[in-house]
Design a protein around this motif. Structure first.
Motif, mmCIF file in Angstrom:
data_model
loop_
_atom_site.group_PDB
_atom_site.id
_atom_site.type_symbol
_atom_site.label_atom_id
_atom_site.label_comp_id
_atom_site.label_asym_id
_atom_site.label_seq_id
_atom_site.Cartn_x
_atom_site.Cartn_y
_atom_site.Cartn_z
ATOM 1 N N GLY A 83 0.802 -1.219 0.000
ATOM 2 C CA GLY A 83 0.000 0.000 0.000
ATOM 3 C C GLY A 83 0.831 1.263 0.000
ATOM 4 N N GLN A 84 2.144 1.116 -0.077
ATOM 5 C CA GLN A 84 3.040 2.263 0.025
ATOM 6 C C GLN A 84 3.291 2.918 -1.328
ATOM 7 N N VAL A 85 3.523 4.221 -1.289
ATOM 8 C CA VAL A 85 3.955 4.996 -2.443
ATOM 9 C C VAL A 85 5.338 5.539 -2.131
ATOM 10 N N GLU A 86 6.288 5.333 -3.045
ATOM 11 C CA GLU A 86 7.664 5.747 -2.797
ATOM 12 C C GLU A 86 8.234 6.458 -4.017
ATOM 13 N N SER A 87 8.968 7.521 -3.795
ATOM 14 C CA SER A 87 9.690 8.168 -4.879
ATOM 15 C C SER A 87 11.013 7.442 -5.077
ATOM 16 N N LEU A 88 11.499 7.444 -6.327
ATOM 17 C CA LEU A 88 12.682 6.656 -6.684
ATOM 18 C C LEU A 88 13.780 7.551 -7.243
ATOM 19 N N ASP A 89 14.989 7.075 -7.127
ATOM 20 C CA ASP A 89 16.148 7.767 -7.659
ATOM 21 C C ASP A 89 16.193 7.558 -9.170
ATOM 22 N N LEU A 90 16.043 8.629 -9.932
ATOM 23 C CA LEU A 90 16.015 8.533 -11.387
ATOM 24 C C LEU A 90 17.273 7.875 -11.932
ATOM 25 N N MET A 91 18.400 8.076 -11.275
ATOM 26 C CA MET A 91 19.661 7.500 -11.742
ATOM 27 C C MET A 91 19.700 5.985 -11.577
ATOM 28 N N LYS A 92 18.756 5.438 -10.802
ATOM 29 C CA LYS A 92 18.713 3.993 -10.602
ATOM 30 C C LYS A 92 17.471 3.379 -11.236
ATOM 31 N N VAL A 93 16.895 4.106 -12.183
ATOM 32 C CA VAL A 93 15.753 3.618 -12.955
ATOM 33 C C VAL A 93 16.200 3.550 -14.413
ATOM 34 N N ALA A 94 16.468 2.361 -14.889
ATOM 35 C CA ALA A 94 17.012 2.177 -16.237
ATOM 36 C C ALA A 94 15.891 1.805 -17.201
ATOM 37 N N ARG A 95 15.571 2.709 -18.139
ATOM 38 C CA ARG A 95 14.511 2.477 -19.118
ATOM 39 C C ARG A 95 15.115 1.908 -20.395
ATOM 40 N N GLN A 96 14.441 0.881 -20.947
ATOM 41 C CA GLN A 96 14.926 0.295 -22.192
ATOM 42 C C GLN A 96 13.794 -0.427 -22.924
ATOM 43 N N ASP A 97 13.414 0.098 -24.065
ATOM 44 C CA ASP A 97 12.531 -0.580 -25.005
ATOM 45 C C ASP A 97 11.342 -1.272 -24.348
ATOM 46 N N GLY A 98 10.526 -0.509 -23.615
ATOM 47 C CA GLY A 98 9.325 -1.081 -23.038
ATOM 48 C C GLY A 98 9.485 -1.661 -21.659
ATOM 49 N N PHE A 99 10.685 -1.644 -21.141
ATOM 50 C CA PHE A 99 10.945 -2.160 -19.804
ATOM 51 C C PHE A 99 11.611 -1.102 -18.949
ATOM 52 N N VAL A 100 11.494 -1.273 -17.638
ATOM 53 C CA VAL A 100 12.256 -0.482 -16.684
ATOM 54 C C VAL A 100 12.890 -1.449 -15.694
ATOM 55 N N ASP A 101 14.181 -1.317 -15.495
ATOM 56 C CA ASP A 101 14.887 -2.086 -14.478
ATOM 57 C C ASP A 101 15.209 -1.163 -13.312
ATOM 58 N N LEU A 102 14.783 -1.582 -12.110
ATOM 59 C CA LEU A 102 15.135 -0.832 -10.914
ATOM 60 C C LEU A 102 16.386 -1.441 -10.310
ATOM 61 N N LEU A 103 17.381 -0.619 -10.101
ATOM 62 C CA LEU A 103 18.614 -1.079 -9.492
ATOM 63 C C LEU A 103 18.462 -1.079 -7.976
ATOM 64 N N PRO A 104 19.228 -1.919 -7.271
ATOM 65 C CA PRO A 104 19.143 -1.931 -5.806
ATOM 66 C C PRO A 104 19.362 -0.535 -5.229
ATOM 67 N N GLY A 105 18.594 -0.231 -4.190
ATOM 68 C CA GLY A 105 18.726 1.070 -3.549
ATOM 69 C C GLY A 105 18.042 2.187 -4.298
ATOM 70 N N ALA A 106 17.044 1.839 -5.127
ATOM 71 C CA ALA A 106 16.397 2.851 -5.952
ATOM 72 C C ALA A 106 15.480 3.779 -5.158
ATOM 73 N N THR A 107 14.998 3.328 -4.001
ATOM 74 C CA THR A 107 14.050 4.131 -3.234
ATOM 75 C C THR A 107 14.707 5.372 -2.644
ATOM 76 N N LEU A 108 14.075 6.527 -2.890
ATOM 77 C CA LEU A 108 14.556 7.784 -2.300
ATOM 78 C C LEU A 108 13.847 8.096 -0.994
ATOM 79 N N ALA A 109 12.501 8.089 -1.033
ATOM 80 C CA ALA A 109 11.755 8.475 0.159
ATOM 81 C C ALA A 109 10.331 7.946 0.082
ATOM 82 N N PRO A 110 9.741 7.600 1.241
ATOM 83 C CA PRO A 110 8.326 7.230 1.262
ATOM 84 C C PRO A 110 7.454 8.463 1.045
#
Length: 272
Positions: A83-110
């Motif tokens: 049920g949580q909403v969290e903002s993520l570190d853009l530098m750890k969100v890798a977008r590629q051709d219809g997919f997004v890979d979240l790298l470890p430690g991507a969460t910035l703040a609740p």
């Protein structure tokens, strides 16, 4: 009947992500790290205005949606499991051709928790009010281009499907007019899985005598006039006609290779 009424049951808190899943995903771990795939279940609205450039992704393994919108300072994860909403570190969100890979430690703040407002999911990201609004069903007669434009998930899956080239060339050799009428529900997980393959086959057969039409039905569709006219009892179902005469239907496992199913029906009808 309110066409969105069934959505409320589908998006119950702990089952939201799984029940709406229409794609096979490969994720690792959870919202802290994993793979999300392009998804069209919801439209995004920020501060009461539609966000047409927003992109939604989904991970069944993480039980979460990922929202990337120009109005938001950072990507946001919306978890069905917690049920949580969290903002993520853009530098750890890798977008590629219809997919997004979240790298470890991507969460910035609740950012707090999401809640329901009717069939919509609402939450805040800082000072911004965000709504995820169920995408309206696509009903009635449509072209393949219109189906692709309705839900970005269709285009993503269509791009992944590789029709059998030799089978396509044989179908293209059909001399008579062939019509493929595909009945589907934009609310239907099986249709989201299989219809993109047909859309890709249509693209590959452009310029041939084979014409494709798509008809979206509501849920339930037992009283839908066009479905009753064609005696369609389940979706997706594609009806193949040669010279205006039905020669067979594509259903069940045949959707694994729609070009082969079309070829078999045309060959059996002596249309090749």
């Amino acid at each position: 009947m309110n066409p969105l009424a069934p959505r409320r049951a589908l998006v119950a808190p702990l089952a939201l992500a799984i029940a709406l899943a229409s794609v096979a995903l490969h994720a690792q771990g959870g919202p802290q790290g994993g793979r999300f795939e392009l998804n069209g279940d919801f439209l995004v609205e920020v501060d009461g205005k539609a966000s047409p450039k927003a992109t939604l992704y989904f991970s069944a393994a993480a039980k979460a949606y990922l929202v990337i919108a120009p109005e938001l300072a950072s990507p946001v994860s919306v978890s069905a499991g917690t049920g949580q909403v969290e903002s993520l570190d853009l530098m750890k969100v890798a977008r590629q051709d219809g997919f997004v890979d979240l790298l470890p430690g991507a969460t910035l703040a609740p950012e707090g928790r999401w809640e329901f407002a009717g069939e919509e999911l609402v939450f805040r990201v800082g000072a911004r009010a965000v709504r995820l609004k169920p995408r309206p069903w696509l009903l009635g007669s449509h072209t393949g281009s219109e189906v692709l434009a309705h839900d970005p998930g269709y285009g993503r899956k269509a791009s992944l499907y590789k029709p059998i080239a030799d089978v396509l060339s044989r179908v293209r050799a059909a001399k008579q007019e062939v019509r493929v009428l595909a009945f589907f529900g934009s609310w239907c997980p099986h249709c989201k899985d299989h219809l993109p393959s047909m859309l890709k086959v249509e693209q590959a057969l452009a310029g041939s005598t084979v014409r494709f039409d798509y008809y979206g039905v509501p849920s339930p569709f037992n009283k839908e006039p066009e479905a009753k006219k064609w005696a369609v009892n389940g979706v997706p179902t594609a009806i193949v006609l040669v010279g205006g005469r039905e020669v067979g239907r594509i259903s069940g496992n045949q959707w694994g290779s729609p070009e082969m199913a079309i070829y078999d029906l045309l060959k059996g009808a002596g249309a090749l």
